[in-house]
Design a protein around this motif. Sequence first.
Motif, PDB file in Angstrom:
ATOM      1  N   GLU A  99       0.825  -1.219   0.000  1.00  0.00           N
ATOM      2  CA  GLU A  99       0.000   0.000   0.000  1.00  0.00           C
ATOM      3  C   GLU A  99       0.856   1.266   0.000  1.00  0.00           C
ATOM      4  OE1 GLU A  99      -3.065  -0.134   3.009  1.00  0.00           O
ATOM      5  OE2 GLU A  99      -3.504  -2.196   2.385  1.00  0.00           O
ATOM      6  N   SER A 100       1.974   1.231   0.728  1.00  0.00           N
ATOM      7  CA  SER A 100       2.761   2.471   0.873  1.00  0.00           C
ATOM      8  C   SER A 100       3.863   2.592  -0.175  1.00  0.00           C
ATOM      9  CB  SER A 100       3.390   2.518   2.269  1.00  0.00           C
ATOM     10  OG  SER A 100       4.396   1.528   2.359  1.00  0.00           O
ATOM     11  N   GLY A 101       4.159   1.474  -0.873  1.00  0.00           N
ATOM     12  CA  GLY A 101       5.219   1.518  -1.899  1.00  0.00           C
ATOM     13  C   GLY A 101       6.609   1.254  -1.338  1.00  0.00           C
ATOM     14  N   ALA A 102       6.700   0.796  -0.073  1.00  0.00           N
ATOM     15  CA  ALA A 102       8.021   0.477   0.509  1.00  0.00           C
ATOM     16  C   ALA A 102       8.449  -0.918   0.061  1.00  0.00           C
ATOM     17  CB  ALA A 102       7.940   0.528   2.033  1.00  0.00           C
ATOM     18  N   ASP A 103       9.763  -1.117  -0.089  1.00  0.00           N
ATOM     19  CA  ASP A 103      10.278  -2.464  -0.336  1.00  0.00           C
ATOM     20  C   ASP A 103      10.254  -3.254   0.970  1.00  0.00           C
ATOM     21  OD1 ASP A 103      10.849  -2.048  -3.081  1.00  0.00           O
ATOM     22  OD2 ASP A 103      12.662  -0.941  -2.531  1.00  0.00           O
ATOM     23  N   TYR A 104      10.315  -4.600   0.861  1.00  0.00           N
ATOM     24  CA  TYR A 104      10.198  -5.467   2.035  1.00  0.00           C
ATOM     25  C   TYR A 104      11.316  -6.514   2.035  1.00  0.00           C
ATOM     26  CZ  TYR A 104       8.381  -9.095   5.153  1.00  0.00           C
ATOM     27  OH  TYR A 104       8.245 -10.033   6.165  1.00  0.00           O
ATOM     28  N   VAL A 105      12.037  -6.587   3.167  1.00  0.00           N
ATOM     29  CA  VAL A 105      13.080  -7.612   3.372  1.00  0.00           C
ATOM     30  C   VAL A 105      12.780  -8.270   4.714  1.00  0.00           C
ATOM     31  CG1 VAL A 105      15.569  -7.967   3.761  1.00  0.00           C
ATOM     32  CG2 VAL A 105      14.805  -6.247   2.090  1.00  0.00           C
ATOM     33  N   ASP A 106      12.981  -9.590   4.821  1.00  0.00           N
ATOM     34  CA  ASP A 106      12.882 -10.205   6.155  1.00  0.00           C
ATOM     35  C   ASP A 106      13.912 -11.307   6.323  1.00  0.00           C
ATOM     36  OD1 ASP A 106      11.915 -12.736   5.330  1.00  0.00           O
ATOM     37  OD2 ASP A 106       9.818 -12.121   5.500  1.00  0.00           O
ATOM     38  N   ILE A 107      13.893 -11.947   7.509  1.00  0.00           N
ATOM     39  CA  ILE A 107      14.869 -13.009   7.811  1.00  0.00           C
ATOM     40  C   ILE A 107      14.153 -14.327   8.097  1.00  0.00           C
ATOM     41  CG2 ILE A 107      16.674 -11.432   8.619  1.00  0.00           C
ATOM     42  CD1 ILE A 107      15.856 -12.282  11.542  1.00  0.00           C
ATOM     43  N   THR A 108      12.986 -14.515   7.505  1.00  0.00           N
ATOM     44  CA  THR A 108      12.251 -15.751   7.789  1.00  0.00           C
ATOM     45  C   THR A 108      12.954 -16.970   7.183  1.00  0.00           C
ATOM     46  OG1 THR A 108      10.109 -16.854   7.720  1.00  0.00           O
ATOM     47  CG2 THR A 108      10.750 -15.688   5.732  1.00  0.00           C
ATOM     48  N   GLY A 109      12.754 -18.117   7.844  1.00  0.00           N
ATOM     49  CA  GLY A 109      13.152 -19.390   7.248  1.00  0.00           C
ATOM     50  C   GLY A 109      11.931 -20.292   7.131  1.00  0.00           C
ATOM     51  N   GLU A 110      10.732 -19.696   7.258  1.00  0.00           N
ATOM     52  CA  GLU A 110       9.486 -20.477   7.292  1.00  0.00           C
ATOM     53  C   GLU A 110       8.932 -20.650   5.872  1.00  0.00           C
ATOM     54  OE1 GLU A 110       6.884 -18.553  10.382  1.00  0.00           O
ATOM     55  OE2 GLU A 110       8.798 -17.682  10.972  1.00  0.00           O
ATOM     56  N   ILE A 111       8.813 -21.915   5.433  1.00  0.00           N
ATOM     57  CA  ILE A 111       8.371 -22.201   4.058  1.00  0.00           C
ATOM     58  C   ILE A 111       6.996 -21.585   3.743  1.00  0.00           C
ATOM     59  CG2 ILE A 111       7.696 -24.067   2.462  1.00  0.00           C
ATOM     60  CD1 ILE A 111       9.925 -25.772   3.740  1.00  0.00           C
ATOM     61  N   PRO A 112       5.979 -21.774   4.586  1.00  0.00           N
ATOM     62  CA  PRO A 112       4.659 -21.209   4.220  1.00  0.00           C
ATOM     63  C   PRO A 112       4.702 -19.688   4.065  1.00  0.00           C
ATOM     64  CG  PRO A 112       4.468 -22.723   6.096  1.00  0.00           C
ATOM     65  CD  PRO A 112       5.929 -22.515   5.863  1.00  0.00           C
ATOM     66  N   VAL A 113       5.560 -19.031   4.842  1.00  0.00           N
ATOM     67  CA  VAL A 113       5.666 -17.566   4.747  1.00  0.00           C
ATOM     68  C   VAL A 113       6.294 -17.173   3.413  1.00  0.00           C
ATOM     69  CG1 VAL A 113       6.800 -15.540   5.756  1.00  0.00           C
ATOM     70  CG2 VAL A 113       5.779 -17.283   7.252  1.00  0.00           C
ATOM     71  N   ILE A 114       7.350 -17.875   3.030  1.00  0.00           N
ATOM     72  CA  ILE A 114       8.018 -17.564   1.752  1.00  0.00           C
ATOM     73  C   ILE A 114       7.045 -17.806   0.595  1.00  0.00           C
ATOM     74  CG2 ILE A 114       9.916 -18.229   0.202  1.00  0.00           C
ATOM     75  CD1 ILE A 114      11.392 -19.103   2.872  1.00  0.00           C
ATOM     76  N   GLU A 115       6.309 -18.918   0.674  1.00  0.00           N
ATOM     77  CA  GLU A 115       5.355 -19.243  -0.396  1.00  0.00           C
ATOM     78  C   GLU A 115       4.263 -18.175  -0.488  1.00  0.00           C
ATOM     79  OE1 GLU A 115       5.445 -21.862  -2.653  1.00  0.00           O
ATOM     80  OE2 GLU A 115       7.459 -22.173  -1.853  1.00  0.00           O
ATOM     81  N   SER A 116       3.814 -17.725   0.678  1.00  0.00           N
ATOM     82  CA  SER A 116       2.762 -16.707   0.678  1.00  0.00           C
ATOM     83  C   SER A 116       3.277 -15.386   0.074  1.00  0.00           C
ATOM     84  CB  SER A 116       2.278 -16.523   2.122  1.00  0.00           C
ATOM     85  OG  SER A 116       1.644 -15.312   2.272  1.00  0.00           O
ATOM     86  N   ILE A 117       4.514 -15.031   0.401  1.00  0.00           N
ATOM     87  CA  ILE A 117       5.090 -13.796  -0.162  1.00  0.00           C
ATOM     88  C   ILE A 117       5.266 -13.950  -1.672  1.00  0.00           C
ATOM     89  CG2 ILE A 117       7.144 -12.308  -0.176  1.00  0.00           C
ATOM     90  CD1 ILE A 117       7.390 -12.859   2.845  1.00  0.00           C
ATOM     91  N   ARG A 118       5.687 -15.136  -2.090  1.00  0.00           N
ATOM     92  CA  ARG A 118       5.835 -15.355  -3.547  1.00  0.00           C
ATOM     93  C   ARG A 118       4.485 -15.209  -4.258  1.00  0.00           C
ATOM     94  NH1 ARG A 118       5.652 -19.233  -7.605  1.00  0.00           N
ATOM     95  NH2 ARG A 118       7.034 -18.620  -9.296  1.00  0.00           N
ATOM     96  N   GLY A 119       3.429 -15.597  -3.569  1.00  0.00           N
ATOM     97  CA  GLY A 119       2.083 -15.477  -4.142  1.00  0.00           C
ATOM     98  C   GLY A 119       1.688 -14.030  -4.415  1.00  0.00           C
ATOM     99  N   ARG A 120       2.444 -13.071  -3.886  1.00  0.00           N
ATOM    100  CA  ARG A 120       2.123 -11.660  -4.096  1.00  0.00           C
ATOM    101  C   ARG A 120       3.061 -11.009  -5.122  1.00  0.00           C
ATOM    102  NH1 ARG A 120      -0.609  -9.276   1.187  1.00  0.00           N
ATOM    103  NH2 ARG A 120      -1.815  -8.368  -0.512  1.00  0.00           N
TER     104      ARG A 120
END
Length: 362
Positions: free
Chosen positions: A89-110
């Motif tokens: 919504e705000s146009g900011a880039d997003y970085v994280d340090i997750t190692g959780e597969i469902p989270v990565i898959e969900s982010i890829r879905g976007r």
Amino acid sequence: MTVLIYGSYGFVGSLIAEEAIERGLDPILAGRDREKLREQVDDLEQPGRRFALEDPRIVAEALADVDCVLNCAGPFSNTADPLVQGCLESGADYVDITGEIPVIESIRGRDAEADDAGVTLLPSAALSTVPMDCLAAHLADRLPEATTLALGVDSFRVPSVGTVRTVIEGADDGGAIRRGGELEDVPTVWRTREIDFGRGARPAITMPMGDVSVAHYTTGIPNVEMYAVMPEPARTALKLHRVLAPILSASPVQLTLKLLAGIREGPSKRARERGSAYIWGEASTDGDETIVSRLRTPDPYVVTTDAAVTVTERVLAGDAADGFQTPAGAFGPEFVLDLEGVKGFFDESTPEASSPVNPLLR
Ligand SMILES: NC(=O)c1ccc[n+]([C@@H]2O[C@H](COP(=O)([O-])OP(=O)(O)OC[C@H]3O[C@@H](n4cnc5c(N)ncnc54)[C@H](OP(=O)(O)O)[C@@H]3O)[C@@H](O)[C@H]2O)c1
């Protein structure tokens, strides 16, 4: 350029915040707990921004003047979605340090949404997955016909409280591999292999780490397994978990485990300075050609801190494309060698047999 570090007063968040300040990123420190944030803001003399993640309007408002969010607040199953939404919504880039597969898959879905919004989404800028992803990309360059990838890490050490909590939170998910391009659920400790990480063969077990997701998206290799060295008591505990899974996932037990996890400290500065990790990868073709490459890195928490801040710097510099990105996909296989103290790639063309030794309990 404005960076906001969410979860900045957690164990890893604090290490990352201090490193970001040292490198001149001048971050806004952020999280949901007023007291913990105030203490850190006073201590580090940086601006702070307190907000929780329940209300999407508040999150979007908090990110309105931000160029990049670096999310260190795990378990990420609770924090990634609202922050990614706020970034879109705000146009900011997003970085994280997750190692959780469902989270990565969900982010890829976007991915498509992020592309449209001109936003980079780059999860897993940490030990899992920067070294393994770069090693996977290096192996794919060496053997472009590869159809199977096995990756491994030998770095067992006392984890931080947050890592223990994240593992407990995902305890009822079992294991995961990638087969034929699709994620496949497998039992916990699905396979054991003797792997030579560069200091003699050691028993490693399959682990559902984020690399199972990320390495496939970087390389296109359809079959991926991820291994980690575990000392015997941990291996037995994980095998027992198969039997205990229904009990472990019951919420009163989860709560007790979380409280127990809460009494442990993260690895000390001295332990971090002395720690190291050995990274191994094997690519093979259907025609039985097999190659191996290895990396050696500093302590997992040192690599995670360096990787998260370096990825954020590169994203701020506009070096990553819009949409969902993986570390090696965005910056190439050699990116890991830019991190302090990483040695490699150590290549082998005809590796010693490193075969499954224990087709465990199917
Ligand atoms: N991929 C990798 O290789 C790698 C390496 C290291 C760590 N990690 C992951 O990084 C995460 C953080 O580890 P840590 O040791 O720093 O944990 P920690 O010390 O427990 O810190 C967790 C932080 O997240 C915040 N948080 C948690 N849930 C939240 C929620 N629902 N809303 C807002 N804030 C929330 C906490 O804030 P409050 O105190 O306010 O709850 C705290 O600031 C863990 O998930 C760990 O598994 C991954």
